[in-house]
Design an enzyme around this catalytic site. Sequence first.
Site, PDB file in Angstrom:
ATOM      1  CD  GLN A  87       9.171  -2.439   7.378  1.00  0.00           C
ATOM      2  OE1 GLN A  87       8.006  -2.081   7.248  1.00  0.00           O
ATOM      3  NE2 GLN A  87       9.544  -3.284   8.321  1.00  0.00           N
ATOM      4  CG  ASN A  88      13.879   1.733  10.438  1.00  0.00           C
ATOM      5  OD1 ASN A  88      12.656   1.525  10.393  1.00  0.00           O
ATOM      6  ND2 ASN A  88      14.646   1.171  11.354  1.00  0.00           N
ATOM      7  CB  VAL A  89      13.470   6.882   5.768  1.00  0.00           C
ATOM      8  CG1 VAL A  89      12.584   6.055   4.842  1.00  0.00           C
ATOM      9  CG2 VAL A  89      12.637   7.589   6.834  1.00  0.00           C
TER      10      VAL A  89
ATOM     11  CG  HIS B 120       9.830   1.733   2.971  1.00  0.00           C
ATOM     12  ND1 HIS B 120       9.187   1.356   4.126  1.00  0.00           N
ATOM     13  CD2 HIS B 120       9.455   0.839   2.032  1.00  0.00           C
ATOM     14  CE1 HIS B 120       8.443   0.288   3.878  1.00  0.00           C
ATOM     15  NE2 HIS B 120       8.579  -0.048   2.627  1.00  0.00           N
TER      16      HIS B 120
ATOM     17  CB  CYS C  84      17.104  15.148 -14.505  1.00  0.00           C
ATOM     18  SG  CYS C  84      18.009  15.744 -13.070  1.00  0.00           S
TER      19      CYS C  84
ATOM     20  CB  CYS D  90      17.556  19.873 -14.683  1.00  0.00           C
ATOM     21  SG  CYS D  90      16.333  19.357 -13.463  1.00  0.00           S
TER      22      CYS D  90
ATOM     23  CB  THR E  62       8.682  -4.298  11.510  1.00  0.00           C
ATOM     24  OG1 THR E  62       7.718  -3.749  10.614  1.00  0.00           O
ATOM     25  CG2 THR E  62       8.725  -5.817  11.373  1.00  0.00           C
ATOM     26  CB  SER E  63       3.671  -2.648  13.479  1.00  0.00           C
ATOM     27  OG  SER E  63       3.783  -1.846  12.302  1.00  0.00           O
TER      28      SER E  63
ATOM     29  CG  ASN F  90       7.678  -5.961  18.267  1.00  0.00           C
ATOM     30  OD1 ASN F  90       7.287  -5.353  19.250  1.00  0.00           O
ATOM     31  ND2 ASN F  90       7.406  -5.587  17.028  1.00  0.00           N
TER      32      ASN F  90
HETATM   33  C1  BV8 Z   1       3.310  -0.159  -2.816  1.00  0.00           C
HETATM   34  C2  BV8 Z   1       8.749   6.003   4.145  1.00  0.00           C
HETATM   35  C3  BV8 Z   1       2.750  -0.658  -5.109  1.00  0.00           C
HETATM   36  C4  BV8 Z   1       8.087   7.318   4.338  1.00  0.00           C
HETATM   37  C5  BV8 Z   1       7.041   4.263   4.416  1.00  0.00           C
HETATM   38  C6  BV8 Z   1      -1.259  -5.056   0.482  1.00  0.00           C
HETATM   39  C7  BV8 Z   1      -2.184  -5.059   1.475  1.00  0.00           C
HETATM   40  C8  BV8 Z   1      -2.618  -3.823   2.018  1.00  0.00           C
HETATM   41  C9  BV8 Z   1      -2.095  -2.601   1.600  1.00  0.00           C
HETATM   42  C10 BV8 Z   1      -1.157  -2.620   0.627  1.00  0.00           C
HETATM   43  C11 BV8 Z   1      -0.755  -3.830   0.062  1.00  0.00           C
HETATM   44  N1  BV8 Z   1       0.161  -3.537  -0.871  1.00  0.00           N
HETATM   45  C12 BV8 Z   1       0.341  -2.187  -0.927  1.00  0.00           C
HETATM   46  C13 BV8 Z   1      -0.447  -1.610  -0.012  1.00  0.00           C
HETATM   47  C14 BV8 Z   1      -0.518  -0.218   0.270  1.00  0.00           C
HETATM   48  C15 BV8 Z   1       0.565   0.213   1.271  1.00  0.00           C
HETATM   49  C16 BV8 Z   1       0.436  -0.477   2.614  1.00  0.00           C
HETATM   50  O1  BV8 Z   1       1.109  -1.426   2.934  1.00  0.00           O
HETATM   51  N2  BV8 Z   1      -0.448   0.099   3.435  1.00  0.00           N
HETATM   52  C17 BV8 Z   1      -0.572  -0.410   4.825  1.00  0.00           C
HETATM   53  C18 BV8 Z   1      -0.731   0.785   5.738  1.00  0.00           C
HETATM   54  C19 BV8 Z   1      -1.728  -1.338   4.947  1.00  0.00           C
HETATM   55  N3  BV8 Z   1       1.899  -0.057   0.750  1.00  0.00           N
HETATM   56  C20 BV8 Z   1       2.424   0.869  -0.094  1.00  0.00           C
HETATM   57  O2  BV8 Z   1       1.841   1.877  -0.450  1.00  0.00           O
HETATM   58  C21 BV8 Z   1       3.829   0.570  -0.599  1.00  0.00           C
HETATM   59  N4  BV8 Z   1       3.874   0.735  -2.028  1.00  0.00           N
HETATM   60  O3  BV8 Z   1       2.763  -1.146  -2.389  1.00  0.00           O
HETATM   61  O4  BV8 Z   1       3.412   0.179  -4.163  1.00  0.00           O
HETATM   62  C22 BV8 Z   1       1.354  -0.442  -4.925  1.00  0.00           C
HETATM   63  C23 BV8 Z   1       0.910   0.851  -4.830  1.00  0.00           C
HETATM   64  C24 BV8 Z   1      -0.441   1.017  -4.603  1.00  0.00           C
HETATM   65  C25 BV8 Z   1      -1.304  -0.085  -4.436  1.00  0.00           C
HETATM   66  C26 BV8 Z   1      -0.802  -1.376  -4.568  1.00  0.00           C
HETATM   67  C27 BV8 Z   1       0.543  -1.575  -4.820  1.00  0.00           C
HETATM   68  C28 BV8 Z   1       4.834   1.601  -0.043  1.00  0.00           C
HETATM   69  C29 BV8 Z   1       4.921   1.488   1.432  1.00  0.00           C
HETATM   70  C30 BV8 Z   1       6.062   2.373   1.958  1.00  0.00           C
HETATM   71  C31 BV8 Z   1       5.551   3.672   2.542  1.00  0.00           C
HETATM   72  N5  BV8 Z   1       6.642   4.412   3.165  1.00  0.00           N
HETATM   73  N6  BV8 Z   1       8.099   4.957   4.937  1.00  0.00           N
HETATM   74  C32 BV8 Z   1       8.154   7.802   5.778  1.00  0.00           C
HETATM   75  O5  BV8 Z   1       8.906   7.220   6.572  1.00  0.00           O
HETATM   76  O6  BV8 Z   1       7.475   8.795   6.059  1.00  0.00           O
HETATM   77  S1  BV8 Z   1       6.238   3.081   5.393  1.00  0.00           S
HETATM   78  C33 BV8 Z   1       6.737   3.434   7.034  1.00  0.00           C
HETATM   79  O7  BV8 Z   1       5.685   2.911   7.836  1.00  0.00           O
HETATM   80  C34 BV8 Z   1       7.983   2.731   7.482  1.00  0.00           C
HETATM   81  O8  BV8 Z   1       8.971   2.701   6.505  1.00  0.00           O
HETATM   82  C35 BV8 Z   1       7.460   1.336   7.846  1.00  0.00           C
HETATM   83  O9  BV8 Z   1       7.356   0.524   6.710  1.00  0.00           O
HETATM   84  C36 BV8 Z   1       6.059   1.648   8.337  1.00  0.00           C
HETATM   85  C37 BV8 Z   1       6.029   1.743   9.833  1.00  0.00           C
HETATM   86  O10 BV8 Z   1       6.101   0.432  10.305  1.00  0.00           O
HETATM   87  P1  BV8 Z   1       7.243   0.017  11.358  1.00  0.00           P
HETATM   88  O11 BV8 Z   1       8.579   0.455  10.861  1.00  0.00           O
HETATM   89  O12 BV8 Z   1       7.021  -1.381  11.655  1.00  0.00           O
HETATM   90  O13 BV8 Z   1       6.949   0.960  12.632  1.00  0.00           O
HETATM   91  P2  BV8 Z   1       5.692   0.872  13.634  1.00  0.00           P
HETATM   92  O14 BV8 Z   1       5.761   2.094  14.477  1.00  0.00           O
HETATM   93  O15 BV8 Z   1       4.440   0.574  12.898  1.00  0.00           O
HETATM   94  O16 BV8 Z   1       6.020  -0.389  14.568  1.00  0.00           O
HETATM   95  C38 BV8 Z   1       7.144  -0.340  15.409  1.00  0.00           C
HETATM   96  C39 BV8 Z   1       7.246  -1.728  16.034  1.00  0.00           C
HETATM   97  O17 BV8 Z   1       8.417  -1.754  16.831  1.00  0.00           O
HETATM   98  C40 BV8 Z   1       6.062  -2.077  16.946  1.00  0.00           C
HETATM   99  O18 BV8 Z   1       5.635  -3.397  16.664  1.00  0.00           O
HETATM  100  C41 BV8 Z   1       6.658  -1.958  18.347  1.00  0.00           C
HETATM  101  O19 BV8 Z   1       6.088  -2.895  19.236  1.00  0.00           O
HETATM  102  C42 BV8 Z   1       8.116  -2.298  18.098  1.00  0.00           C
HETATM  103  N7  BV8 Z   1       9.070  -1.720  19.043  1.00  0.00           N
HETATM  104  C43 BV8 Z   1       8.959  -0.584  19.764  1.00  0.00           C
HETATM  105  N8  BV8 Z   1      10.098  -0.392  20.521  1.00  0.00           N
HETATM  106  C44 BV8 Z   1      10.930  -1.445  20.243  1.00  0.00           C
HETATM  107  C45 BV8 Z   1      10.282  -2.285  19.293  1.00  0.00           C
HETATM  108  N9  BV8 Z   1      10.838  -3.417  18.806  1.00  0.00           N
HETATM  109  C46 BV8 Z   1      12.094  -3.741  19.275  1.00  0.00           C
HETATM  110  N10 BV8 Z   1      12.780  -2.974  20.178  1.00  0.00           N
HETATM  111  C47 BV8 Z   1      12.235  -1.833  20.683  1.00  0.00           C
HETATM  112  N11 BV8 Z   1      12.924  -1.108  21.568  1.00  0.00           N
HETATM  113 ZN    ZN Z   2      17.091  17.597 -12.209  1.00  0.00          ZN
END
Ligand code: BV8
Ligand code: ZN
Length: 266
Positions: A127-129, A145, A156, A177, A215-216, A240
């Site tokens: 999921q990381n960018v 992502h 384009c 373009c 991932t959370s 995690n």
């Molecule tokens: C979509 C790029 C079709 C940009 C990102 C179903 C149910 C509910 C909602 C939805 C659903 N389906 C769709 C949705 C809407 C939405 C969604 O999921 N919303 C959530 C908030 C509920 N999904 C979308 O919009 C997706 N598109 O579904 O399209 C559609 C459209 C509309 C409606 C229906 C269908 C697109 C989602 C992608 C968005 N872009 N990133 C950017 O980076 O700015 S998401 C971004 O956030 C990341 O890529 C990643 O996915 C997310 C963050 O989560 P994590 O990576 O897990 O990070 P986080 O900080 O939360 O957690 C870190 C974890 O690591 C913790 O647990 C921590 O304890 C742990 N940790 C910490 N240190 C360590 C560790 N683990 C190991 N070692 C360590 N040292």
């Molecule tokens: Zn272009």
Amino acid sequence: MIREIASPRRALLTSRILMQAVASRPLISDQLRSRFDRAQRVLVLTGAGVSAESGVPTFRGGGQTAVWKGMPFDAMSSGAMLERDLPAVWEWFNYRRGVLRTLKPNPAHDAIARWQNRFDEFTLATQNVDGLHIAAGSRSVIELHGSVWRARCLTCQARTDLRESDHENGVPTCHECGDPMRPDVVLFGEMLPVGAFERAAMQASSCEVCFVVGTSAVVYPAASIPEIARSAGAYVVEVNPEPTPLSEICHEVLAGKAGEILPLFG
Ligand code: BV8
Ligand code: ZN
């Protein structure tokens, strides 16, 4: 019902016995060790936590939501914001690229990169960018992502690699373009890159071991990949330091930091 009040001494003893038991229990069970050693098809899904030890700020880990100029990140990183204020979205991603430019992969990225040569069929979906898996040598990474290191033309769809380019500020324009470009990342409300989710889901439905690292598990459809693996009979392992909504469907939870745990697999 009379509840027996445990004496402080007994409570202390019990907790000591428990801690010794936990401490002496190998972090990685024999079951997991042998499945890992015998596996041919392995899938790894990663989130921001795998990059935490490289210094990349996570989004939610630790309870706070990352904010930019007072805006929650999922508002900043939304298709709606792109429509409304493209320069602001670029300011947010230009800033993140600036931070990432100085950061390096950590032992978790390195371990995962080694695994690609260890299994007949190895799939890494992230999921990381931040591009740190690729920087660590992982090949054919499924970037669910997208990546902050690419821009895509709004007209384009031509792509530009920002790693080489000196693009620091403002909105880049398309070399094909001349129209404005956008970050080649998936914003909230937007569909994932064509085939990316399907490829990961397909591999999840046939893997023997599935690792969910850092991932959370709240963002969909990415978080459904381990669920697919579980229902297809894979052995699902979470790495995690904190529990997540996925912990209960995992066969094993390795509670700790990815950079400390993944190298234990060799
Ligand atoms: C979509 C790029 C079709 C940009 C990102 C179903 C149910 C509910 C909602 C939805 C659903 N389906 C769709 C949705 C809407 C939405 C969604 O999921 N919303 C959530 C908030 C509920 N999904 C979308 O919009 C997706 N598109 O579904 O399209 C559609 C459209 C509309 C409606 C229906 C269908 C697109 C989602 C992608 C968005 N872009 N990133 C950017 O980076 O700015 S998401 C971004 O956030 C990341 O890529 C990643 O996915 C997310 C963050 O989560 P994590 O990576 O897990 O990070 P986080 O900080 O939360 O957690 C870190 C974890 O690591 C913790 O647990 C921590 O304890 C742990 N940790 C910490 N240190 C360590 C560790 N683990 C190991 N070692 C360590 N040292
Ligand atoms: Zn272009």
